[in-house]
Design an enzyme around this catalytic site. Structure first.
Site, PDB file in Angstrom:
ATOM      1  N   ASP A 126       0.824  -1.213   0.000  1.00 18.12           N
ATOM      2  CA  ASP A 126       0.000   0.000   0.000  1.00 18.12           C
ATOM      3  C   ASP A 126       0.855   1.259   0.000  1.00 18.12           C
ATOM      4  O   ASP A 126       0.555   2.231  -0.689  1.00 18.12           O
ATOM      5  CB  ASP A 126      -0.944   0.006   1.215  1.00 18.12           C
ATOM      6  N   SER A 180     -30.247 -23.130 -16.511  1.00 17.32           N
ATOM      7  CA  SER A 180     -30.312 -23.975 -15.317  1.00 17.32           C
ATOM      8  C   SER A 180     -30.761 -25.368 -15.747  1.00 17.32           C
ATOM      9  O   SER A 180     -30.894 -25.625 -16.937  1.00 17.32           O
ATOM     10  CB  SER A 180     -31.240 -23.365 -14.284  1.00 17.32           C
ATOM     11  N   LEU A 181     -30.982 -26.238 -14.789  1.00 15.91           N
ATOM     12  CA  LEU A 181     -31.333 -27.616 -15.134  1.00 15.91           C
ATOM     13  C   LEU A 181     -32.683 -27.995 -14.551  1.00 15.91           C
ATOM     14  O   LEU A 181     -33.037 -27.555 -13.464  1.00 15.91           O
ATOM     15  CB  LEU A 181     -30.281 -28.573 -14.560  1.00 15.91           C
ATOM     16  N   LYS A 197     -23.167 -33.509  -9.165  1.00 15.58           N
ATOM     17  CA  LYS A 197     -23.453 -32.074  -9.218  1.00 15.58           C
ATOM     18  C   LYS A 197     -22.927 -31.389  -7.958  1.00 15.58           C
ATOM     19  O   LYS A 197     -23.493 -31.542  -6.876  1.00 15.58           O
ATOM     20  CB  LYS A 197     -24.969 -31.888  -9.349  1.00 15.58           C
ATOM     21  N   GLU A 228     -17.803 -24.978 -11.756  1.00 17.91           N
ATOM     22  CA  GLU A 228     -18.292 -24.660 -10.412  1.00 17.91           C
ATOM     23  C   GLU A 228     -17.147 -24.233  -9.497  1.00 17.91           C
ATOM     24  O   GLU A 228     -16.114 -24.901  -9.440  1.00 17.91           O
ATOM     25  CB  GLU A 228     -18.960 -25.931  -9.859  1.00 17.91           C
ATOM     26  N   LYS A 272     -26.261 -35.702 -18.897  1.00 17.85           N
ATOM     27  CA  LYS A 272     -26.301 -34.926 -20.144  1.00 17.85           C
ATOM     28  C   LYS A 272     -26.227 -35.895 -21.308  1.00 17.85           C
ATOM     29  O   LYS A 272     -25.382 -36.793 -21.296  1.00 17.85           O
ATOM     30  CB  LYS A 272     -25.086 -34.004 -20.237  1.00 17.85           C
ATOM     31  N   CYS A 325     -60.285 -11.158   1.482  1.00 17.16           N
ATOM     32  CA  CYS A 325     -61.408 -10.363   0.962  1.00 17.16           C
ATOM     33  C   CYS A 325     -62.768 -11.003   1.217  1.00 17.16           C
ATOM     34  O   CYS A 325     -63.794 -10.404   0.916  1.00 17.16           O
ATOM     35  CB  CYS A 325     -61.222 -10.117  -0.530  1.00 17.16           C
TER      36      CYS A 325
END
Ligand code: IVH
Length: 676
Positions: A38, A83-84, A119, A177, A285, A406
């Site tokens: 710094d 997405s899956l 996954k 991931e 897949k 209501c």
């Protein structure tokens, strides 16, 4: 000091900073303390402010790259991050495979190979490489637009920064991931609820130095856009990833047959507890890329993949109360208020009871001791009651026959798909006459995927509704800002900000507008289909006059349920009033046809009879992908009648009479330069 000496000093300092940066970001190594680093930077900046002649391009005063600003920059994903769909049972898998074989028009028993990939429960990221260099990394964001988290991803050792393999594509977006291993999470337990939160939190740190402190890992599994990738299937792609220096999941396998998928699932589930990373299921897949391409996507997920989820985490708690929540579509959902418990690192105090039938079937009562289950991102629910612990005064719950908001009658509708009465009870009021429904509709209207009005959250909707500042969507664009400025918690600046965000959103696309209306069964994807079909707001609004509701059945993806719901929407006069008012206040952008110049531009098609090489769904998808139109009847407007086995005679006769071109499936595929 002499100018030359100053310049030399200045350049030396910058060189040093760059060296430290390179070690830090590329090799994850600190050569100096934070303070030294710094101070060095401060020296450079102070020299620059004193001497105008110092102005190097790579000065840290100009490099915003390594330290992202408070808010991350956004960038569009060239190919959306999807997405899956989920599968929970063997039957779900059988259905998944059946849908694929039907779509591809293959006989039952056609063998499909799947890449089965455990996954990992982490955070997905997209890494863009150009000429072998990692140039930008994005978070998933909303799937279309992500945040530029390049600097944070740069701190992850598993991510190769330079790849020199000859067969590495010139341009590719590698996806995978980011996660934390359980053994590393041990040291972070106090700070984060679970490894996933820890990964997400550290990936989105404003300062990459904070990210670097957390041992993040990366596993690659797919790609977005690419240029010159020479691979024909997923399992070869995974092998390539490994050769290029990426980590891949060691438990990936190539499998065919639902029985074998289940066997592998059971084996992995047994190993699950011993793994050093959290997995929440297995992704299957279709291995062959050419089949993947044919199958394409539905809504936000590919047709060629599914996530087979593991059963979830469970815990015991007690029901303190049962409340009825009313949704935007009028559905009455019973919710159990339970004694707060921690399930898989998350504090749970509400559990959905789904509907009346569920309460009766499981005989759930206030005061009961119950097992609560939480699976992934799904809302926790009550699995079962411990009847041994039931006390005599735990009374049966009576489901209200009138809407608690209501007072209207509640009804169960007849479901066209299941041909049964709905399990869900709904408030029968229409439009905006029920307070709870109106408030929920308005919340939906301003929500992220709808009008996305910054700073107009759920609490504000509730508050403004109570104060009678808003009742209908159009009121949002005609707010009395003088009143708001006088409200508690509001000031000049916050009112200005709100005004700005609201005005900014007056420019809206037709698809967002349709979605915002909150018509039942019209989610984002259907709204998109409708806006593509209507092209202008005027055309959409005119449905109330033309009554051509059944024409909507020609849109691939829109069925009877959706059409009935749209019809009901247009039958309610207040909805028409809302549309008219919004039209006056907004600038509604005409829907652009994405692929305007496809091979079938301006040509219309009708299919009759069964084909053997290709399913009807695929024909429809191909026509629309190539800018053609599908229609439901023979008329002068029709250009081509595609015939298969056992066509409707009448259609052929009418087509002949009108001199419409009649073609078979082979001719159709040839029009698209596809040989069958
Ligand atoms: S493929 C279009 N493969 O699951 C296919 N995703 O629910 C989507 N995930 O956002 C990505 N492991 O975060 C794929 N082997 C795997 C995966 C995987 C985990 C996550 C990913 C994605 C989510 C989809």
């Amino acid at each position: 000091m002499n100018k030359k000496i100053i310049q030399r000093e200045y350049k030396k300092k910058i060189k040093l900073i760059n060296k430290y940066n390179n070690f830090y970001f590329d090799k994850s190594e600190s050569l100096v303390s934070d303070k030294e680093y710094d101070d060095l930077k401060k020296d450079v900046i102070s020299l620059e402010s004193r001497y105008d002649f110092l102005n190097l391009k790579n000065s840290p005063s100009k490099l915003v790259g390594h330290k992202p600003s408070k808010n991350f920059k956004k960038a569009i994903h060239k190919v959306p991050m999807l997405s899956l769909a989920n599968a929970f049972s063997e039957q779900d898998l059988i259905n998944f495979e059946k849908k694929i074989t039907n779509f591809l028009s293959k006989k039952e028993g056609f063998e499909i190979s799947y890449s089965a990939e455990p996954k990992i429960d982490g955070i997905s990221a997209s890494l863009i490489y150009e000429n072998g260099n990692f140039v930008m990394g994005l978070s998933r964001g909303d799937g279309k637009e992500g945040e530029d988290i390049t600097d944070n991803l740069n701190t992850i050792k598993d991510i190769p920064k330079k790849i020199s393999s000859k067969d590495f594509p010139d341009e590719i977006d590698i996806r995978g991931e980011v996660f934390i291993q359980n053994s590393d999470f041990e040291y972070l337990k106090d700070k984060f609820a679970n490894p996933r939160n820890a990964a997400s939190g550290s990936l989105r740190q404003k300062n990459p130095e904070d990210t670097k402190k957390i041992p993040l890992k990366f596993i690659a599994y797919t790609f977005g856009f690419e240029n010159s990738l020479k691979v024909q299937n997923q399992s070869d792609y995974l092998k390539k990833l490994k050769q290029w220096g990426f980590k891949i999941n060691p438990l990936n396998k190539l499998i065919s047959g639902v029985k074998n998928l289940i066997e592998n699932y059971n084996e992995i589930e047994k190993k699950r507890a011993d793994l050093d990373f959290d997995i929440d299921g297995i992704v299957y897949k279709v291995n062959d890329f050419s089949l993947q391409k044919r199958l394409g996507n539905v809504a936000n997920a590919p047709r060629w993949a599914v996530a087979h989820k593991f059963s979830s985490n469970k815990a015991v708690s007690q029901i303190k109360d049962i409340e009825i929540q009313i949704g935007r579509t009028g559905a009455l959902t019973p919710v159990a208020k339970i004694k707060p418990i921690n399930i898989g690192g998350v504090q749970v105090s509400n559990a959905t009871l789904h509907n009346e039938d569920e309460i009766i079937r499981k005989d759930i009562r206030i005061g009961d001791t119950v097992i609560v289950e939480r699976a992934g991102d799904v809302i926790p629910h009550i699995l079962s009651v411990d009847f041994k612990k039931r006390k005599k005064d735990n009374l049966k719950f009576i489901f209200p026959e009138k809407c608690p908001s209501c007072g209207s009658k509640t009804i169960k509708e007849f479901n066209l798909t299941t041909k049964k009465e709905d399990a869900v009870r709904r408030c029968s009021s229409e439009g905006y006459s029920c307070e709870k429904i109106s408030v929920e509709k308005l919340k939906h209207f301003v929500s992220k995927e709808a009008f996305n009005i910054d700073g107009f959250g759920k609490k504000i909707v509730e508050n403004f509704w109570k104060l009678k500042l808003i009742k209908f969507p159009q009121d949002i664009f005609q707010l009395d800002y003088n009143i708001i400025e006088g409200l508690e918690g509001w000031g000049k600046l916050s009112v200005e900000n709100l005004k700005y965000s609201i005005n900014e959103k007056k420019n809206i696309s037709l698809e967002r507008l349709i979605y915002s209306l909150g018509i039942r069964h019209i989610g984002l994807e259907n709204a998109k289909l409708l806006s593509k079909y209507f092209k202008t707001f005027q055309n959409f609004k005119n449905l109330s006059k033309t009554n051509k509701f059944n024409d909507l059945l020609n849109i691939d993806g829109i069925g009877e349920t959706q059409v009935n719901s749209i019809k009901n929407f247009f039958l309610v006069s207040i909805n028409l009033k809302v549309l008219n008012e919004l039209e006056k206040l907004l600038n509604i952008k005409v829907s652009k046809n994405e692929k305007k110049n496809g091979l079938l531009k301006d040509k219309s098609f009708l299919v009759t009879g069964k084909m053997d090489k290709i399913s009807r769904a695929e024909v429809k998808a191909l026509i629309e992908d190539n800018s053609g139109i599908t229609v439901s009847s023979v008329s002068k407007k029709l250009n081509y009648l595609i015939t298969g086995e056992k066509p409707t005679k009448k259609k052929i006769e009418s087509a002949k009479a009108l001199k419409i071109k009649i073609i078979d499936q082979y001719e159709f595929l040839r029009m698209l330069n596809k040989t069958s």
